[in-house]
Design a protein around this motif. Structure first.
Motif, PDB file in Angstrom:
ATOM      1  N   SER A   1      -4.549  11.312   1.552  1.00  0.00           N
ATOM      2  CA  SER A   1      -5.286  10.475   2.507  1.00  0.00           C
ATOM      3  C   SER A   1      -6.397   9.706   1.823  1.00  0.00           C
ATOM      4  CB  SER A   1      -5.865  11.332   3.639  1.00  0.00           C
ATOM      5  OG  SER A   1      -4.822  11.902   4.404  1.00  0.00           O
ATOM      6  N   THR A   2      -7.036  10.312   0.842  1.00  0.00           N
ATOM      7  CA  THR A   2      -8.079   9.624   0.090  1.00  0.00           C
ATOM      8  C   THR A   2      -7.511   8.408  -0.618  1.00  0.00           C
ATOM      9  OG1 THR A   2      -9.312  11.684  -0.211  1.00  0.00           O
ATOM     10  CG2 THR A   2      -9.802   9.886  -1.745  1.00  0.00           C
ATOM     11  N   LEU A   3      -6.345   8.556  -1.243  1.00  0.00           N
ATOM     12  CA  LEU A   3      -5.707   7.428  -1.917  1.00  0.00           C
ATOM     13  C   LEU A   3      -5.396   6.311  -0.925  1.00  0.00           C
ATOM     14  CD1 LEU A   3      -4.486   6.065  -4.382  1.00  0.00           C
ATOM     15  CD2 LEU A   3      -2.370   7.338  -3.942  1.00  0.00           C
ATOM     16  N   LEU A   4      -4.856   6.652   0.236  1.00  0.00           N
ATOM     17  CA  LEU A   4      -4.555   5.628   1.239  1.00  0.00           C
ATOM     18  C   LEU A   4      -5.814   4.907   1.685  1.00  0.00           C
ATOM     19  CD1 LEU A   4      -1.864   7.454   3.411  1.00  0.00           C
ATOM     20  CD2 LEU A   4      -1.510   5.596   1.783  1.00  0.00           C
ATOM     21  N   ARG A   5      -6.897   5.644   1.856  1.00  0.00           N
ATOM     22  CA  ARG A   5      -8.155   5.026   2.282  1.00  0.00           C
ATOM     23  C   ARG A   5      -8.761   4.152   1.177  1.00  0.00           C
ATOM     24  NH1 ARG A   5      -6.724   8.536   5.652  1.00  0.00           N
ATOM     25  NH2 ARG A   5      -7.584   8.837   7.717  1.00  0.00           N
ATOM     26  N   LEU A   6      -8.551   4.510  -0.068  1.00  0.00           N
ATOM     27  CA  LEU A   6      -8.958   3.637  -1.173  1.00  0.00           C
ATOM     28  C   LEU A   6      -8.153   2.339  -1.134  1.00  0.00           C
ATOM     29  CD1 LEU A   6      -9.286   6.192  -4.088  1.00  0.00           C
ATOM     30  CD2 LEU A   6     -11.086   4.628  -3.334  1.00  0.00           C
ATOM     31  N   LEU A   7      -6.853   2.443  -0.928  1.00  0.00           N
ATOM     32  CA  LEU A   7      -5.998   1.258  -0.874  1.00  0.00           C
ATOM     33  C   LEU A   7      -6.347   0.366   0.313  1.00  0.00           C
ATOM     34  CD1 LEU A   7      -2.566   2.893  -1.783  1.00  0.00           C
ATOM     35  CD2 LEU A   7      -4.014   1.460  -3.256  1.00  0.00           C
ATOM     36  N   ALA A   8      -6.797   0.990   1.407  1.00  0.00           N
ATOM     37  CA  ALA A   8      -7.160   0.231   2.605  1.00  0.00           C
ATOM     38  C   ALA A   8      -8.551  -0.384   2.509  1.00  0.00           C
ATOM     39  CB  ALA A   8      -7.084   1.139   3.836  1.00  0.00           C
ATOM     40  N   GLY A   9      -9.328   0.011   1.516  1.00  0.00           N
ATOM     41  CA  GLY A   9     -10.691  -0.508   1.383  1.00  0.00           C
ATOM     42  C   GLY A   9     -11.700   0.234   2.238  1.00  0.00           C
ATOM     43  N   ILE A  10     -11.318   1.384   2.778  1.00  0.00           N
ATOM     44  CA  ILE A  10     -12.229   2.191   3.597  1.00  0.00           C
ATOM     45  C   ILE A  10     -13.168   2.974   2.685  1.00  0.00           C
ATOM     46  CG2 ILE A  10     -12.356   4.116   5.235  1.00  0.00           C
ATOM     47  CD1 ILE A  10      -9.571   3.121   6.274  1.00  0.00           C
ATOM     48  N   TYR A  11     -12.641   3.490   1.577  1.00  0.00           N
ATOM     49  CA  TYR A  11     -13.435   4.177   0.555  1.00  0.00           C
ATOM     50  C   TYR A  11     -13.500   3.293  -0.681  1.00  0.00           C
ATOM     51  CZ  TYR A  11     -12.700   8.705   2.985  1.00  0.00           C
ATOM     52  OH  TYR A  11     -12.658   9.725   3.876  1.00  0.00           O
ATOM     53  N   TRP A  12     -14.542   3.503  -1.466  1.00  0.00           N
ATOM     54  CA  TRP A  12     -14.690   2.803  -2.731  1.00  0.00           C
ATOM     55  C   TRP A  12     -14.635   3.831  -3.847  1.00  0.00           C
ATOM     56  CZ3 TRP A  12     -18.816   1.460   0.899  1.00  0.00           C
ATOM     57  CH2 TRP A  12     -18.503   0.342   1.661  1.00  0.00           C
ATOM     58  N   PRO A  13     -14.009   3.482  -4.962  1.00  0.00           N
ATOM     59  CA  PRO A  13     -13.920   4.452  -6.062  1.00  0.00           C
ATOM     60  C   PRO A  13     -15.265   4.636  -6.760  1.00  0.00           C
ATOM     61  CG  PRO A  13     -12.993   2.356  -6.743  1.00  0.00           C
ATOM     62  CD  PRO A  13     -13.342   2.222  -5.280  1.00  0.00           C
ATOM     63  N   THR A  14     -15.501   5.834  -7.289  1.00  0.00           N
ATOM     64  CA  THR A  14     -16.724   6.077  -8.055  1.00  0.00           C
ATOM     65  C   THR A  14     -16.563   5.548  -9.476  1.00  0.00           C
ATOM     66  OG1 THR A  14     -15.953   8.296  -8.601  1.00  0.00           O
ATOM     67  CG2 THR A  14     -17.462   8.073  -6.725  1.00  0.00           C
ATOM     68  N   GLU A  15     -15.330   5.467  -9.932  1.00  0.00           N
ATOM     69  CA  GLU A  15     -15.059   4.852 -11.229  1.00  0.00           C
ATOM     70  C   GLU A  15     -13.652   4.274 -11.191  1.00  0.00           C
ATOM     71  OE1 GLU A  15     -14.018   8.293 -14.206  1.00  0.00           O
ATOM     72  OE2 GLU A  15     -16.007   8.659 -13.374  1.00  0.00           O
ATOM     73  N   GLY A  16     -13.358   3.422 -12.135  1.00  0.00           N
ATOM     74  CA  GLY A  16     -12.073   2.746 -12.135  1.00  0.00           C
ATOM     75  C   GLY A  16     -12.086   1.590 -11.156  1.00  0.00           C
ATOM     76  N   ARG A  17     -10.915   1.105 -10.820  1.00  0.00           N
ATOM     77  CA  ARG A  17     -10.845  -0.023  -9.884  1.00  0.00           C
ATOM     78  C   ARG A  17      -9.584   0.092  -9.029  1.00  0.00           C
ATOM     79  NH1 ARG A  17      -7.332  -4.032 -11.984  1.00  0.00           N
ATOM     80  NH2 ARG A  17      -6.756  -3.580 -14.114  1.00  0.00           N
ATOM     81  N   VAL A  18      -9.644  -0.561  -7.901  1.00  0.00           N
ATOM     82  CA  VAL A  18      -8.506  -0.651  -6.988  1.00  0.00           C
ATOM     83  C   VAL A  18      -8.223  -2.131  -6.792  1.00  0.00           C
ATOM     84  CG1 VAL A  18      -7.668  -0.186  -4.661  1.00  0.00           C
ATOM     85  CG2 VAL A  18      -9.140   1.486  -5.806  1.00  0.00           C
ATOM     86  N   HIS A  19      -7.011  -2.535  -7.065  1.00  0.00           N
ATOM     87  CA  HIS A  19      -6.608  -3.924  -6.849  1.00  0.00           C
ATOM     88  C   HIS A  19      -5.410  -3.927  -5.909  1.00  0.00           C
ATOM     89  CE1 HIS A  19      -5.789  -8.147  -7.496  1.00  0.00           C
ATOM     90  NE2 HIS A  19      -4.532  -7.827  -7.720  1.00  0.00           N
ATOM     91  N   VAL A  20      -5.586  -4.519  -4.757  1.00  0.00           N
ATOM     92  CA  VAL A  20      -4.516  -4.625  -3.770  1.00  0.00           C
ATOM     93  C   VAL A  20      -4.309  -6.097  -3.482  1.00  0.00           C
ATOM     94  CG1 VAL A  20      -3.781  -4.027  -1.433  1.00  0.00           C
ATOM     95  CG2 VAL A  20      -5.134  -2.389  -2.751  1.00  0.00           C
ATOM     96  N   ALA A  21      -3.096  -6.568  -3.704  1.00  0.00           N
ATOM     97  CA  ALA A  21      -2.782  -7.980  -3.483  1.00  0.00           C
ATOM     98  C   ALA A  21      -1.986  -8.099  -2.187  1.00  0.00           C
ATOM     99  CB  ALA A  21      -1.985  -8.537  -4.658  1.00  0.00           C
ATOM    100  N   GLY A  22      -2.592  -8.708  -1.186  1.00  0.00           N
ATOM    101  CA  GLY A  22      -1.897  -8.914   0.075  1.00  0.00           C
ATOM    102  C   GLY A  22      -2.696  -8.395   1.252  1.00  0.00           C
ATOM    103  N   GLU A  23      -2.201  -8.724   2.426  1.00  0.00           N
ATOM    104  CA  GLU A  23      -2.846  -8.283   3.667  1.00  0.00           C
ATOM    105  C   GLU A  23      -2.437  -6.843   3.963  1.00  0.00           C
ATOM    106  OE1 GLU A  23      -3.069  -9.455   8.419  1.00  0.00           O
ATOM    107  OE2 GLU A  23      -1.754 -10.577   7.087  1.00  0.00           O
ATOM    108  N   VAL A  24      -3.442  -5.992   4.189  1.00  0.00           N
ATOM    109  CA  VAL A  24      -3.206  -4.570   4.427  1.00  0.00           C
ATOM    110  C   VAL A  24      -3.457  -4.251   5.893  1.00  0.00           C
ATOM    111  CG1 VAL A  24      -3.959  -2.231   3.865  1.00  0.00           C
ATOM    112  CG2 VAL A  24      -3.916  -3.975   2.084  1.00  0.00           C
ATOM    113  N   ARG A  25      -2.549  -3.493   6.481  1.00  0.00           N
ATOM    114  CA  ARG A  25      -2.766  -2.912   7.810  1.00  0.00           C
ATOM    115  C   ARG A  25      -2.545  -1.420   7.672  1.00  0.00           C
ATOM    116  NH1 ARG A  25       0.259  -7.044  10.575  1.00  0.00           N
ATOM    117  NH2 ARG A  25      -1.141  -8.801  10.632  1.00  0.00           N
ATOM    118  N   CYS A  26      -3.313  -0.660   8.420  1.00  0.00           N
ATOM    119  CA  CYS A  26      -3.157   0.784   8.304  1.00  0.00           C
ATOM    120  C   CYS A  26      -3.208   1.450   9.668  1.00  0.00           C
ATOM    121  CB  CYS A  26      -4.202   1.362   7.373  1.00  0.00           C
ATOM    122  SG  CYS A  26      -5.886   0.855   7.682  1.00  0.00           S
TER     123      CYS A  26
END
Length: 176
Positions: free
Chosen positions: A55-80
């Motif tokens: 669930s944490t990974l999904l929330r990172l992908l959705a932009g609900i959580y932010w990573p403490t290190e590293g980066r998340v790059h999602v290309a496209g419109e996300v719905r959850c």
């Protein structure tokens, strides 16, 4: 790093300076060395024990959580679809909640009338659409939410466990 990892925690700190959110996350290392790359039309399912970070990974992908290190790059419109009541108004009926959820998802106003009809048909809730959503079962709320979330195409659809509350026929319809 310090600070909040969620929008809710950030808002509490901004609105009430000096106050810690009861939702502020404690520093727990859950996800390490993860790299995912998916192309158009590909699907992925996450499996693992409770607490593994799905669930944490999904929330990172959705932009609900932010990573403490590293980066998340999602290309496209996300719905959850996380949980069964994302923005639903308990005292509103099914039609009113379709309208509310459609606005929250920023669907064009010109399309909302068609979306209401489409979701009402898709959800197969019949006369229950006239009743307050608080009288709906989990499965009925799922049908309504899933119908609204998928009423317009999105590049990426993130779903966290909620399909488990649907009946067999609805699960097949949702997969289709």
């Amino acid at each position: 790093g310090g600070g909040n990892r969620s929008l809710r925690g950030e808002l509490v700190q901004k609105l009430i300076p000096g106050r810690k959110s009861r939702f502020a996350e404690r520093s727990v290392s859950v996800l390490k060395e993860i790299s995912i790359s998916l192309g158009e039309g590909e699907r992925i399912g996450l499996r693992g024990r409770n607490g593994a970070g799905k669930s944490t990974l999904l929330r990172l992908l959705a932009g609900i959580y932010w990573p403490t290190e590293g980066r998340v790059h999602v290309a496209g419109e996300v719905r959850c679809l996380f949980g069964l009541n994302p923005g639903m108004q308990a005292d509103g009926n099914g039609y009113e909640n379709i309208r509310i959820l459609s606005r929250l998802l920023r669907y064009p106003k010109s399309e909302i009338k068609d979306i209401i009809e489409e979701v009402a048909e898709f959800s197969e809730l019949g006369s229950a659409m006239d009743r307050p959503v608080r009288t709906y079962s989990d499965g009925m709320r799922l049908r309504l939410c899933f119908g609204v979330i998928t009423a317009r195409p999105a590049d990426i659809l993130l779903i966290d466990e909620v399909i488990g509350v649907g009946d067999k026929d609805f699960k097949e319809k949702a997969i289709e």
